[in-house]
Write an enzyme that holds these catalytic residues in place. Structure first.
Site, PDB file in Angstrom:
ATOM      1  N   GLY A  22      32.668  44.352  43.416  1.00 56.52           N
ATOM      2  CA  GLY A  22      32.972  44.183  42.008  1.00 56.52           C
ATOM      3  C   GLY A  22      34.477  44.237  41.807  1.00 56.52           C
ATOM      4  CB  CYS A  23      37.094  42.265  41.516  1.00 57.92           C
ATOM      5  SG  CYS A  23      38.875  42.193  41.282  1.00 57.92           S
ATOM      6  CB  ILE A  24      38.356  43.519  36.577  1.00 54.11           C
ATOM      7  CG1 ILE A  24      39.495  44.252  37.308  1.00 54.11           C
ATOM      8  CG2 ILE A  24      38.540  43.591  35.065  1.00 54.11           C
ATOM      9  CD1 ILE A  24      40.863  43.667  37.075  1.00 54.11           C
ATOM     10  CB  THR A  25      35.209  40.690  34.242  1.00 55.02           C
ATOM     11  OG1 THR A  25      36.115  39.694  34.700  1.00 55.02           O
ATOM     12  CG2 THR A  25      35.878  41.610  33.239  1.00 55.02           C
ATOM     13  NE  ARG A  26      37.330  36.495  37.354  1.00 53.01           N
ATOM     14  CZ  ARG A  26      37.730  35.244  37.309  1.00 53.01           C
ATOM     15  NH1 ARG A  26      37.544  34.458  38.339  1.00 53.01           N
ATOM     16  NH2 ARG A  26      38.321  34.787  36.250  1.00 53.01           N
TER      17      ARG A  26
END
Length: 76
Positions: A22-26
């Site tokens: 997971g990376c912030i919103t993605r």
């Protein structure tokens, strides 16, 4: 609420997903075969967008990306 099993299936299944985080919103994903990724299914599951570049797939899911990625990692 996103269903991790349905997202995993739309990414081509557990055998196709080599890495996910997971990376912030993605959801940032490395897949073995990007042709197995069902972008329409991901969007119907609630993804705001899907970007595919080679074996890298990014699925825009919003602020719950970390939780979804952790849930999918548990399924791998």
């Amino acid at each position: 609420m996103f269903n991790p099993q349905e997202i995993l299936a739309a990414l081509g299944g557990a055998e196709n997903v080599e890495e996910i985080e997971g990376c912030i919103t993605r959801l940032r994903t490395e897949v073995a075969d990007s042709s197995l990724v069902d972008q329409a299914a991901l969007k119907s599951l609630g993804a705001h967008g899907v970007m595919v570049s080679g074996s890298a797939v990014q699925v825009v899911v919003g602020p719950e990306a970390e939780t979804i990625a952790e849930d999918i990692q548990d399924l791998l």
